[in-house]
Design an enzyme around this catalytic site. Structure first.
Site, PDB file in Angstrom:
ATOM      1  N   LYS A  42      16.504  44.494  67.020  1.00  0.00           N
ATOM      2  CA  LYS A  42      17.257  44.205  66.701  1.00  0.00           C
ATOM      3  C   LYS A  42      18.587  44.235  66.927  1.00  0.00           C
ATOM      4  CE  LYS A  42      16.443  47.731  63.798  1.00  0.00           C
ATOM      5  NZ  LYS A  42      15.964  48.740  61.941  1.00  0.00           N
ATOM      6  N   TYR A 262      46.435  62.733  74.499  1.00  0.00           N
ATOM      7  CA  TYR A 262      46.786  61.838  72.879  1.00  0.00           C
ATOM      8  C   TYR A 262      46.682  63.279  71.702  1.00  0.00           C
ATOM      9  CZ  TYR A 262      47.563  57.219  73.660  1.00  0.00           C
ATOM     10  OH  TYR A 262      47.899  56.035  74.136  1.00  0.00           O
TER      11      TYR A 262
HETATM   12  C1  LIG Z   1      14.837  49.708  62.498  1.00  0.00           C
HETATM   13  C2  LIG Z   1      13.823  49.142  62.145  1.00  0.00           C
HETATM   14  C3  LIG Z   1      12.727  50.231  62.490  1.00  0.00           C
HETATM   15  C4  LIG Z   1      12.300  50.288  63.699  1.00  0.00           C
HETATM   16  O1  LIG Z   1      13.017  51.491  63.897  1.00  0.00           O
HETATM   17  P1  LIG Z   1      13.076  52.781  65.112  1.00  0.00           P
HETATM   18  O2  LIG Z   1      13.123  54.016  64.226  1.00  0.00           O
HETATM   19  O3  LIG Z   1      14.150  52.055  66.142  1.00  0.00           O
HETATM   20  O4  LIG Z   1      11.703  53.382  65.674  1.00  0.00           O
HETATM   21  C5  LIG Z   1      11.168  49.895  62.161  1.00  0.00           C
HETATM   22  N1  LIG Z   1      11.130  49.042  60.675  1.00  0.00           N
HETATM   23  C6  LIG Z   1      11.910  49.134  60.111  1.00  0.00           C
HETATM   24  C7  LIG Z   1      12.449  48.194  58.438  1.00  0.00           C
HETATM   25  C8  LIG Z   1      13.639  49.139  60.621  1.00  0.00           C
HETATM   26  O5  LIG Z   1      14.675  48.932  59.816  1.00  0.00           O
END
Ligand SMILES: *Cc1c(COP(=O)(O)O)cnc(C)c1O
Length: 375
Positions: A42, A262
């Site tokens: 993702k 800044y």
């Molecule tokens: C993002 C996600 C993962 C992967 O998690 P990591 O901590 O990056 O390994 C797995 N399952 C779900 C439901 C997620 O939202």
């Protein structure tokens, strides 16, 4: 190292696809033969490139992918027709047909979503595969225990729909000592033990490290693939897969007592040599990582030397203390490492009160992006 186009960019983002697949293999080797190692890709594969990272993993044998959104799944499925793609954010209203036509599987997370998917299966006279998300304590997505049992015992639904996967998600996996882990494991086992024939999944990256009890039939790591740190409590065994370098525009002197940046938040305690570097918060360098007289900030790495941030992170630049580093290494046009093999994303993130996940997914929209080995 000198790519002609390099000179037009403030920084460059190097992504090592071999490191990503090596990390996938490390995780896979922790599993028993029974369990499959999927990949969570993702958010553009945590900033590393959805198509590039997925293709590399696919070529190494990965066949199940998790994305967050339907739009990500559509982009992904074009390149890999025989891969299984799950959409973690579930079924958005009215999208069942588009997903099913492309062989994409939503992770159904509420009774409404199950009803809509079942209605679509009934309409089309086909058992379209989809996963079922059951909540075991994180209380984001997922059916409650009661809703889950209601769905699984509902004859009208089960006539047209059997989940291809039952999954849940850990709230506190990063802390192996947290009592939530065993509690969620217990609830997940209790809820699903009546369905031995349906594959199950509980573990993200952290869950893989929590041990075989957490692996079930499939694990779905994300952050570990990209070199991130899954567990707070042990050294990170993964290979770094991302390097961020930014260009020094100039190095200048700042006399003792004058301020930098800044808000005049940082005073030179001695005569300083300051490198001005072309990467700022618009490139994903978190503003919270900046430095003041009261709270020192993060640092960058220059050929093994630490160069502390001075003053605030601005939109397009940061300033570094390079007083004790050879002028040759900090000459105009030289690159400094903002994250990578010399400076782990998780270490950098700690300076900005955040986690490597946020750093990786925000990196370098303006940087030159290239795929190359980091070793
Ligand atoms: C993002 C996600 C993962 C992967 O998690 P990591 O901590 O990056 O390994 C797995 N399952 C779900 C439901 C997620 O939202």
């Amino acid at each position: 190292m000198t790519d002609a186009s390099d000179s037009l960019f403030g920084g460059r983002l190097t992504i090592d696809l071999k490191a990503i697949t090596a990390n996938w293999t490390i995780l896979k080797n922790k599993l028993s033969d029974r369990a499959e190692c999927a990949a969570t890709v993702k958010a553009d594969a945590y900033g590393t490139g959805l198509t590039q990272a997925s293709k590399a993993l696919y070529d190494d044998g990965c066949r199940t992918f998790f994305v967050a959104l339907p739009v990500e799944a559509l982009k992904l499925c074009r390149g890999m027709p025989d891969a299984t793609i799950y959409v973690l954010d579930g079924l958005f209203p009215g999208t069942a047909k588009t997903l099913a036509e492309n062989g994409i599987r939503p992770v159904l997370a509420s009774t409404d979503e199950v009803q809509e998917w079942a209605a679509f299966c009934r309409e089309t006279g086909q058992h379209h595969p989809a996963a079922l998300h059951v909540d075991t304590g994180i209380h984001r997505l997922g059916l409650s225990a009661a809703e889950f049992e209601e769905v699984m015992l509902n004859g009208d639904i089960r006539e047209v729909f059997t989940p291809s996967l039952i999954m849940s998600h850990l709230a506190c996996g990063a802390d192996p000592e947290h009592p939530m882990n065993s509690e969620q494991l217990k609830r997940f086992k209790n809820l699903t033990s009546a369905y031995p024939d349906i594959p199950k999944s509980l573990a993200n990256s952290a869950g893989v490290f929590l041990g075989e009890d957490y692996h079930f039939d499939l694990v779905r790591p994300g952050i570990s693939l990209y070199g991130g740190k899954a567990l707070d409590t042990m050294p990170n065994p993964m290979q770094p897969a991302v390097k961020v370098e930014a260009r020094i525009m100039m190095a200048r002197s700042v006399p003792q007592g004058d301020t930098i940046g800044y808000g005049a938040m940082q005073t030179a305690r001695r005569d300083l040599r300051v490198a001005v570097v072309a990467a700022g918060y618009a490139d994903g360098m978190m503003r919270r990582a900046g430095s003041t007289d009261i709270a020192p900030g993060a640092y960058a790495m220059i050929e093994g030397h630490k160069a502390p941030l001075l003053g605030r992170v601005s939109m397009d630049m940061i300033t570094l203390d390079v007083t004790d580093i050879s002028p040759h290494l900090t000459r105009r046009g030289a690159f400094v490492e903002m994250m990578g093999p010399q400076l782990a994303a998780s270490d950098l993130a700690a300076y900005a009160d955040t986690i490597d996940y946020e750093y990786l997914t925000n990196l370098g929209r303006r940087f030159l992006r290239r795929y190359a080995s980091l070793t």
